[in-house]
Scaffold this active site. Structure first.
Site, PDB file in Angstrom:
ATOM      1  N   SER A 172       0.839  -1.183   0.000  1.00  0.00           N
ATOM      2  CA  SER A 172       0.000   0.000   0.000  1.00  0.00           C
ATOM      3  C   SER A 172       0.886   1.250   0.000  1.00  0.00           C
ATOM      4  O   SER A 172       1.873   1.260  -0.731  1.00  0.00           O
ATOM      5  CB  SER A 172      -0.938  -0.042   1.188  1.00  0.00           C
ATOM      6  OG  SER A 172      -2.070   0.707   0.928  1.00  0.00           O
ATOM      7  N   ASP A 435      -8.802  -5.822  -5.382  1.00  0.00           N
ATOM      8  CA  ASP A 435      -8.391  -4.687  -4.540  1.00  0.00           C
ATOM      9  C   ASP A 435      -8.639  -3.369  -5.271  1.00  0.00           C
ATOM     10  O   ASP A 435      -8.045  -3.136  -6.325  1.00  0.00           O
ATOM     11  CB  ASP A 435      -6.897  -4.831  -4.212  1.00  0.00           C
ATOM     12  CG  ASP A 435      -6.356  -3.625  -3.456  1.00  0.00           C
ATOM     13  OD1 ASP A 435      -7.167  -2.835  -2.927  1.00  0.00           O
ATOM     14  OD2 ASP A 435      -5.120  -3.478  -3.405  1.00  0.00           O
ATOM     15  N   HIS A 460      -6.291  -6.527  -1.036  1.00  0.00           N
ATOM     16  CA  HIS A 460      -5.191  -5.606  -0.774  1.00  0.00           C
ATOM     17  C   HIS A 460      -4.014  -6.304  -0.100  1.00  0.00           C
ATOM     18  O   HIS A 460      -4.163  -6.849   0.995  1.00  0.00           O
ATOM     19  CB  HIS A 460      -5.736  -4.500   0.130  1.00  0.00           C
ATOM     20  CG  HIS A 460      -4.939  -3.240   0.124  1.00  0.00           C
ATOM     21  ND1 HIS A 460      -4.652  -2.533  -1.019  1.00  0.00           N
ATOM     22  CD2 HIS A 460      -4.387  -2.543   1.132  1.00  0.00           C
ATOM     23  CE1 HIS A 460      -3.966  -1.460  -0.703  1.00  0.00           C
ATOM     24  NE2 HIS A 460      -3.779  -1.440   0.597  1.00  0.00           N
TER      25      HIS A 460
END
Ligand code: NAG
Ligand code: NAG
Ligand code: NAG
Ligand code: NAG
Ligand code: NAG
Length: 492
Positions: A172, A435, A460
């Site tokens: 991320s 995601d 994710h």
């Protein structure tokens, strides 16, 4: 347990039980974007270590320093082996990642030394006295990258690692940092694994709800159709006095709806979309530690509820009840000013300091990423457009952090780092097809040396978690590709 406040991407379930809180904000848990993996807590987690870090890397006349937290695991290290650097993100760094997860498996395989460095301003890494707006000026991805570069050069001399190959890992926002660190410091960082890394700054991240829709659609078309019907009913009911009374009880709202308060209404629609966003973004990730909450709620479960033979609005309310119950919330707090007041708290002890305030600041001054309702063909209505999000910047941080600042910042971020035109090598970009964040990441190879690894069916940062017997074949295969690539790089 985990309450997701209303901001973006990577880290954990905070164990604060707060009643009447919004559950999911901007795709992020309280403590950040990557919740911890499944692991039995025991006493053998590595201890906190502290590094003397520079406050302002861009002003050599400023000699102030502060203590940055980091962790080390040297169990697998053999002299001559590589160094794996886990980059901390917008939440408290969790030492659990030092003993479990894909990176640790690779470390065992390649005899690597492992570090994890907590991101400035998050967790226990406090460079300043409090989180007042003036004090937030040293919070940026650029300062964070300099922290890492300085950390690496210091450890190279302190631990005699100058000839070691450093490989950066991040998921991320830290995945973006892993990319940019490799780009900016190729002489310090030999390679990077940048999982689910959003590389394009954008104020209006309307694609987020497009992917949420597509991900819900993998269960068949009726789920999304029924959400759209529920949204229509909601839109009608909210305009009518009797309808608002019905909604209050149906959705277990903490307060009466004041229809003249546009921000409350927007926040209500956004919160109900958030019930789905939080589940889609982390669907079936092998993430929960023992006693963690929410990990067992899946897309299938929500769509089964939406597809029940009932009024769609009732099903929508049932999804809401399930999420409230899961996160031990007595009622749904949709009051805009409650959210803003919480995020205005500048103390390190406040609940916003878990990361909500800091990450909101980074969205306002670097990235945007607002999960707006502006994509037309998604089922959650058009009730939370871009200005609902951008006004939060000045409402929380004062008039000096406004929409003009945001727009300038986004242009700068993309020019500074290159967006998807980033020139970088010896890097892999794993992404999950369900995601929502893959919409801002690398899903096509940039070059033979900068490879997209698209994982069909996962959410994710799924590849960062420890393997599970329930993993999809594509996920297992992706972990092997990463492992082999690391091996090939180390042999170059
Ligand atoms: C490093 O991780 C391994 C694998 O979980 C663990 O057995 C070991 O105790 C860890 N070492 C340190 C120093 O934490
Ligand atoms: C999820 O797990 C928790 C704790 O194990 C359990 O209490 C809860 O009923 C489960 N929820 C669902 C929907 O399976
Ligand atoms: C936005 O903030 C900048 C500086 O932080 C200030 O110069 C500008 O006047 C502000 N704009 C508005 C519309 O408030
Ligand atoms: C992804 O998986 C789905 C279902 O398993 C399949 O229908 C689809 O063709 C796959 N997509 C790709 C690009 O492999
Ligand atoms: C949705 C999406 O962007 N999919 C792409 C992901 O990356 C692969 C290549 O790795 C492409 O083939 C997909 O089209």
């Amino acid at each position: 347990m985990s309450v997701f406040p209303r901001i973006l991407l990577l880290v954990i379930f905070i164990t604060v039980l707060v009643e009447c809180k919004q559950l999911f904000r901007q795709g992020r848990f309280d403590s950040g974007f990557i919740p911890p993996p499944k692991y039995k807590h025991d006493s053998s987690l590595p201890p906190d270590l502290w590094f003397d870090q520079i406050l302002d890397h861009f002003n050599p006349q400023d000699l102030r320093s502060w203590k940055q937290r980091y962790f080390i695991n040297d169990t697998f290290y053999k002299p001559g082996g590589p160094v794996f650097l886990q980059i901390g993100g917008e939440g408290t760094a969790d030492p659990i990642w030092m003993v479990t997860g894909a990176c640790v498996d690779y470390a065992e395989q390649y005899s690597a030394l492992i570090f994890q460095v907590e991101h400035r301003y998050y967790g226990k890494s406090h460079p300043v006295m409090d989180l007042s707006t003036p004090n937030l000026k040293y919070l940026s991805s650029e300062q964070a990258l300099e922290d890492l570069a300085y950390f690496i050069t210091s450890m190279n001399s302190r631990m005699d690692l100058s000839s070691a190959k450093w490989i950066a890992f991040g998921g991320s926002y830290p995945g973006s940092l892993a990319t940019w660190l490799r780009m900016k410091y190729p002489h310090l960082v030999y390679a990077s694994i940048a999982s689910s890394a959003p590389l394009v700054a954008t104020a209006d991240f309307s694609d987020y709800l497009r992917v949420v829709r597509d991900s819900l659609d993998t269960t068949g078309p009726t789920c999304v159709e029924n959400i759209a019907k529920a949204t229509d009913t909601l839109t009608n009911l909210v305009q009518d006095q009797d309808g608002r009374v019905i909604l209050k009880s149906m959705f277990n709202l903490c307060d009466d709806i004041d229809f003249s308060n546009k921000n409350d209404v927007a926040n209500l629609f956004s919160s109900l979309a958030g019930n789905f966003e939080g589940v889609v973004q982390y669907n079936k990730d092998n993430r929960a530690f023992e006693g963690g909450v929410g990990y067992n709620i899946t897309i299938d479960m929500l769509c089964d509820i939406m597809n029940q033979d009932n009024q769609p609005i009732n099903n929508y309310a049932q999804v809401n009840s399930l999420i409230l119950k899961t996160y031990s919330q007595k009622c749904l707090d949709f009051k805009y000013m409650n959210m803003i007041k919480e995020l205005q708290d500048t103390t390190w002890a406040g609940s916003a300091a878990v990361g909500g305030r800091q990450w909101t600041y980074q969205t306002c001054t670097e990235f945007g990423y607002y999960q707006t309702s502006s994509y037309a063909s998604q089922p959650f209505g058009d009730g939370f457009p871009l200005d609902f999000w951008t006004q939060q910047c000045s409402d929380i941080f004062g008039a000096s952090i406004n929409e003009t600042v945001l727009n300038n910042a986004i242009k700068f971020t993309n020019a500074n780092y290159g967006g998807l035109g980033v020139k970088v090598s010896r890097i892999i970009f794993p992404n999950g097809s369900i995601d929502p964040w893959h919409a801002l990441s690398v899903t096509k190879d940039l070059s033979p040396e900068a490879i997209a690894l698209f994982i069909n069916g996962t959410a994710h940062c799924a590849n960062m978690y420890p393997p599970s017997p329930d993993d999809l074949p594509a996920l297992t295969a992706a972990r092997v590709v990463i492992s082999k690539s690391i091996g090939a790089w180390l042999n170059e």
